[in-house]
Every structure is written in C-alpha cells, then in structure tokens.
Motif scaffolding. Sequence first.
Motif, PDB file in Angstrom:
ATOM      1  N   TRP A  65      10.088  -8.686  -2.912  1.00 36.90           N
ATOM      2  CA  TRP A  65       9.152  -7.261  -3.505  1.00 36.90           C
ATOM      3  C   TRP A  65       9.791  -6.011  -3.692  1.00 36.90           C
ATOM      4  N   ARG A  68       6.800  -5.058  -6.312  1.00 31.64           N
ATOM      5  CA  ARG A  68       5.435  -4.923  -5.914  1.00 31.64           C
ATOM      6  C   ARG A  68       5.813  -4.259  -4.767  1.00 31.64           C
ATOM      7  N   ALA A  69       6.528  -3.210  -4.402  1.00 35.60           N
ATOM      8  CA  ALA A  69       6.867  -2.147  -3.427  1.00 35.60           C
ATOM      9  C   ALA A  69       5.421  -0.968  -4.475  1.00 35.60           C
ATOM     10  N   PRO A  70       5.381  -0.524  -2.747  1.00 37.96           N
ATOM     11  CA  PRO A  70       4.246   0.024  -2.777  1.00 37.96           C
ATOM     12  C   PRO A  70       4.126   1.857  -3.160  1.00 37.96           C
ATOM     13  N   SER A  71       5.458   2.571  -3.310  1.00 38.14           N
ATOM     14  CA  SER A  71       5.435   3.407  -4.246  1.00 38.14           C
ATOM     15  C   SER A  71       7.095   3.304  -5.296  1.00 38.14           C
ATOM     16  N   ARG A  74       9.525   3.801  -2.199  1.00 36.07           N
ATOM     17  CA  ARG A  74      10.030   2.113  -1.781  1.00 36.07           C
ATOM     18  C   ARG A  74      10.812   1.911  -2.554  1.00 36.07           C
ATOM     19  N   TRP A 128       4.352  -6.613   2.133  1.00 36.12           N
ATOM     20  CA  TRP A 128       5.112  -5.976   2.211  1.00 36.12           C
ATOM     21  C   TRP A 128       6.339  -4.897   3.948  1.00 36.12           C
ATOM     22  N   GLN A 181       5.893   4.003   8.922  1.00 33.39           N
ATOM     23  CA  GLN A 181       4.723   4.450   8.216  1.00 33.39           C
ATOM     24  C   GLN A 181       4.590   3.487   8.238  1.00 33.39           C
ATOM     25  N   LEU A 182       4.213   1.852   8.166  1.00 25.80           N
ATOM     26  CA  LEU A 182       3.145   0.993   8.571  1.00 25.80           C
ATOM     27  C   LEU A 182       2.207   1.632   9.767  1.00 25.80           C
ATOM     28  N   THR A 186      -3.277   2.838   8.685  1.00 25.44           N
ATOM     29  CA  THR A 186      -4.579   2.231   8.557  1.00 25.44           C
ATOM     30  C   THR A 186      -4.500   1.131  10.141  1.00 25.44           C
ATOM     31  N   ASP A 188      -5.201  -2.056   9.357  1.00 24.20           N
ATOM     32  CA  ASP A 188      -4.630  -3.120   8.387  1.00 24.20           C
ATOM     33  C   ASP A 188      -2.697  -2.853   8.114  1.00 24.20           C
ATOM     34  N   GLN A 189      -2.750  -1.684   8.479  1.00 20.16           N
ATOM     35  CA  GLN A 189      -1.373  -1.443   7.738  1.00 20.16           C
ATOM     36  C   GLN A 189      -0.007  -2.135   9.413  1.00 20.16           C
ATOM     37  N   MET A 192      -0.594  -6.005  10.046  1.00 23.64           N
ATOM     38  CA  MET A 192       0.264  -6.254   9.006  1.00 23.64           C
ATOM     39  C   MET A 192       2.324  -6.006   9.224  1.00 23.64           C
TER      40      MET A 192
ATOM     41  N   ASP B  67       3.016   8.572  -7.928  1.00 21.47           N
ATOM     42  CA  ASP B  67       2.148   7.081  -7.124  1.00 21.47           C
ATOM     43  C   ASP B  67       0.695   7.091  -8.059  1.00 21.47           C
ATOM     44  N   PHE B  71       0.467   3.681 -10.236  1.00 20.75           N
ATOM     45  CA  PHE B  71      -0.645   2.410  -9.437  1.00 20.75           C
ATOM     46  C   PHE B  71      -2.398   2.216 -10.017  1.00 20.75           C
ATOM     47  N   GLU B 236       0.803  -7.351 -10.300  1.00 23.69           N
ATOM     48  CA  GLU B 236       2.267  -7.677 -10.007  1.00 23.69           C
ATOM     49  C   GLU B 236       2.294  -6.074  -9.223  1.00 23.69           C
ATOM     50  N   MET B 237       2.405  -5.479 -10.659  1.00 25.48           N
ATOM     51  CA  MET B 237       3.050  -3.494  -9.903  1.00 25.48           C
ATOM     52  C   MET B 237       1.761  -2.761  -8.654  1.00 25.48           C
ATOM     53  N   ILE B 240      -0.066  -3.787  -4.536  1.00 27.52           N
ATOM     54  CA  ILE B 240      -0.586  -3.352  -2.499  1.00 27.52           C
ATOM     55  C   ILE B 240      -1.693  -1.956  -2.406  1.00 27.52           C
ATOM     56  N   PRO B 241      -0.461  -1.391  -3.383  1.00 29.04           N
ATOM     57  CA  PRO B 241      -1.812  -0.069  -3.518  1.00 29.04           C
ATOM     58  C   PRO B 241      -3.325   0.174  -3.766  1.00 29.04           C
ATOM     59  N   PHE B 244      -4.737  -1.643  -0.619  1.00 31.33           N
ATOM     60  CA  PHE B 244      -5.065  -0.616   0.701  1.00 31.33           C
ATOM     61  C   PHE B 244      -4.991   0.716  -0.728  1.00 31.33           C
ATOM     62  N   TRP B 249       2.273   4.895   2.465  1.00 35.08           N
ATOM     63  CA  TRP B 249       3.654   3.815   2.504  1.00 35.08           C
ATOM     64  C   TRP B 249       4.847   4.065   3.203  1.00 35.08           C
TER      65      TRP B 249
END
Lengths: 325, 249
Positions: A65, A68-71, A74, A128, A181-182, A186, A188-189, A192, B67, B71, B236-237, B240-241, B244, B249
């Motif tokens: 991951w 693909r980490a969302p920030s 992170r 995630w 945080q999840l 939301t 959805d989070q 998850m 971010d 993203f 890929e990167m 996720i953002p 959603f 996050w």
Amino acid sequence: MYAQLVETGAAEASEKDREFQEKIDRGVRIEANDWMPEGYRKTLIRQISQHAHSEIVGQLPEGNWITRAPSLQRKAILLAKVQDEAGHGLYLYCAAETLGISRDEMTAQLLSGKAKYSSIFNYPTLTWADIGAVGWLVDGAAIMNQVPLQRCSYGPYSRAMIRVCKEESFHQRQGFDIMRQLCQGTDDQKAMAQDALDRWWWPSLMMFGPSDKDSVHSEQSTKWGIKQNTNDELRQKFVDQTVPQAGWLGLTVPDPDLAWNEEKGGHDFGEPDWSEFHEVLRGNGPCNRDRLAARNKAWDDGAWYRDGLTAHAEKRRNMVAEGAA
Amino acid sequence: MDPLVTFCLRMGDTTLILGQQTAAWCGHAPVLEEDIAFANMGLDLIGQTQLWYEIAAQAEGQGRTPDDLAFFRTERQFLNAQLVERPNVDFAHALMRQYLFDAWHLPIQEALCESGHQAIRELAQKSVKEVRYHIDRSRDLIVRLGDGSEESHAMMQGALDALWPYAADLMAIDAVEQALVGIGMLPPLDRVACAFEAETAVTLDRATLAIPGNGHARTGGRTGIHTETMGYILAEMQQIPRSFPDARW
C-alpha cells in the motif's frame, strides 16, 4: 515477527548443561562466545531467524500500500514503518549470525520454503484500512510477544529486541491512528475499518500460537529463559488490551462469545479456528505462494547486482595486491 | 500561472514521482540493505515534496493543500521531469535513474541554498544534506556495478542507454526559471547543467560506462508533456483519494 512453533530438540544433561542452567537461573545473560548446549543454540537460531524472516516477508503486505497511501503524510509514515521492519530483519539476522549461521544460509532456508515465518503475513492487505488493522492488531500482538523477549537469556537477541520494541510501539500507534481517522470519517471509511477488523481479528489471535495444552515446545524454551510467558497468557493479555480500544473506536469485535468475566478480571473469548491456522502453516494460506514467489523473484532478479559488487571488490583486491607486489 | 508556483510544482512533482517509483522497491530489492536504502530515499523525497507543495500552495493562494496538489491533478498538470517517471524495468534502471537525478539534484539544491526566496532557501538548506548522502550512495554503486562483472556492466550500460536521453529534461530551463532568476528569487541555473556534465563525465568514466553519443534528448515534462507511463503512476497513486473525495485520511 515471532516464533510460533519452535522445536527445541532433546537436551542431554551433562555437567556443562547443569552449569549452563544455573547461569540462566541466576539471570546471567548468555553471550556469543559462551558455551551453550546445542539444543539452546539451535532453538535460538530457529527462533531468531524465523523472527527475522517474518520482518522481511512482513514488508510485502504493508509495502503493497505504499504507492497507494491516501495522503503524503500517510505515505511517509508507512515508508518509515516498512523501512523499520527491514531494519529489524537486518539486526535480527546479525543476532542469529552470532550463533554460527550466515545470513546467506538463512536466506536460502527462507527462499526454499524450509524456514517458517509468522503466518499472519500470509493474509492479504485488501484495503487501506488493512494497513491500520495490521499496525494496530498485528504489531500489537507482536509487541505482546516481544516485550518479554527483551529479557531473553541470550544477550544479542535480548538487546536487539529492546530496539525492536521501541519501534514496534510506534508502529502500533500509527496503525491505531489510521483506524481512528477512519472511524471518525465517512460511513464508507467506517465500514472499511470494521471490515478490516473482521478479517484481521482471528488471525491476530492465532499469532500467539496454539493453546498451551497443544503447544509442544514451550517447556524447554521456558526453562532456558527464551520464552517467558505461555501462548494463552499472552493471548489473554492482548484481548484484554485490544477490546476496549475497539470499543473506543466504535468497532465491533467479531466474536459472539466475547464477554467480560468479572471473576477472572479478563475477557472470555471464543476459540480461533485452529484448522485454518494449521492450513496456513502448511503453506495453504491465501498468500503463502505469492509471498515466497515475491521473495524468490527479488533474490533471483538481484543476482547480477550481488555478483557485480563481488566482482568489483575482487578487482580492487587484485589491484591492491598488484600495487603491493 | 505564477512562475513561482510553476517552479515549485516542477520541483515537487519531480521528487514526488521519483519517491513513488523508489518506494515501490520496498521488499523487492536485491539485498536487504537496498530495501532499507530505497525506503530511506523515498522517505526523503516525499518529505521534500511536502515542502515544495507547501510553498506552491501558499504562493498560489487558492486554499489548496499539498495533498490536493498530489492527488487531484491530472497527467497534463504534473510538471515533473520525464526521467523520474521512467518505469522500474529492473534494479539497474532504478539505480541509474536515481544517479542521474542525484547528479542534477545536488547542484540545483546547492544553488537554491542562495535563493532570494526565504522558504526555498530554507528548504534547500535542509534537503541538500539528504541529497549529498543520496549521491554518495548512488555514485558509488554506479562505479562498482559499471566496473563489476560483465553482466553488471551490461545491465548498467543498458540502463544508461535507455535513460540518458531523459536527463536533458531535468536541466530544461524556460521563461519560468528566467523570470525567477530575473527577480533574484533563483540564482543563475546555468551552473547546474555544467555541474551535471562534470559529475557524470567523471563518474561514468570511472564506471567504464559510455555516454550514448547520438545527442538524442527527450524533454517536455516541465510543460506537462509526459511519457505513457505517467497516467498509470497517477492512477495508482491517486486511486483512494479520488474514490472517496470527501474523506480525510
């Protein structure tokens, strides 16, 4: 991340054995150059190398991951964490090397499938939230196992564990923080997060190994000061620590038998599916083949790199030798 | 776009995409020490990205966060040099990409230590220490593997042949940089290209590697023209953002 089923071998009690045991009983640390029974040496090699392999293979589900980490934050934290795991692998291999085995030998055992590593890493990280759950639960369980190992009778292992434990507790906090945080996010989070807990709860409980009544190798390891607590003691401690955290997060632990038992001052909880545990140990978990294939590919694809560095070092040595001649 | 914002995005996008590519090696490198080194470099690069994006976001003044910049922009809005988006074909490519990047990154960070813009100057003064370590490491490996076995030499030469044309994109300078030099925000950048040439000439020679001689150069990243790999990297990167968009996050 720890050893689930370490065989200790039979020990014949000689005079030296008795002296050794006295030393352990007095709490004297055993060091690399000290005499030790062959069984003690082998047990430690097996346990420390399994632990090192677990750190190495453990890079894979979490590394899955990083891209693909969302920030950005992170991503940086996860990278730092996976880097730590690789570092743990490195100093654990070094600790095992003090017992007379080389890193190459240990690597060969891992790649051939002969050596074990923690079965937990044969489960996939699917979303995630799994990165949160792995940090919170898997590292949480690992810490339970590892804190007592800081007092292990073998000096190099014990000192490596002191360092490892410091970093693991940071790992667990970052995992919990992802979950927090999840759960504050939301719908959805939150879903998850619950889904990740549902999938990781039972495998995490299995990390402590089989129930004491079925655990065949504990006794000798305990006598030698390698193992300090039983599997069931640690599992109980983990459940008691984790259940209130799940409650705080607003998540439901997926165990209908879970209940507070006032009398024992701890939780009652259900039995993990031990047939699943043994299946995964036998190599039939969801990711066993993928994990070994990834490690083998990394090793095989890197042969040119290792050979190239060796060839260069050889050239340099020859140049120095010619210069000296 | 404000030249300052463009410049910061050019820098930050370059460190981000390289960090992304570097980090993908975690757990897959030829030896454990390289797993650690690549994670470490990736970490430095992501950290630098955050700093560049903070300056960009502040200069832009539209309330976007670092971010948002990472993203929620598309291929044509990314201004990284093409070199860093070249794929992880094998570890030789990863090492050569890193080295060529470092050979540019060190002199530009050294130059930026004298920037007239305080935040850029501070960023450079912090980053340059990391970058010095990166090039020490990558230069050493280029020499040892170039002048190693027959196979490692061939691998490194192959990577150099493939990546050398993209080095020009790192050095590409246009009206954006010239404007910033004009107002004293950036020092003159000609010396960056000179330093790159000097560094690579010496090191590649020591590594017994030959610089491809056809003068062929690929540029365009600085204006958002990329190679076909770029869209996949962002897919890929950013997955996720973008899946959603209301989540934190």
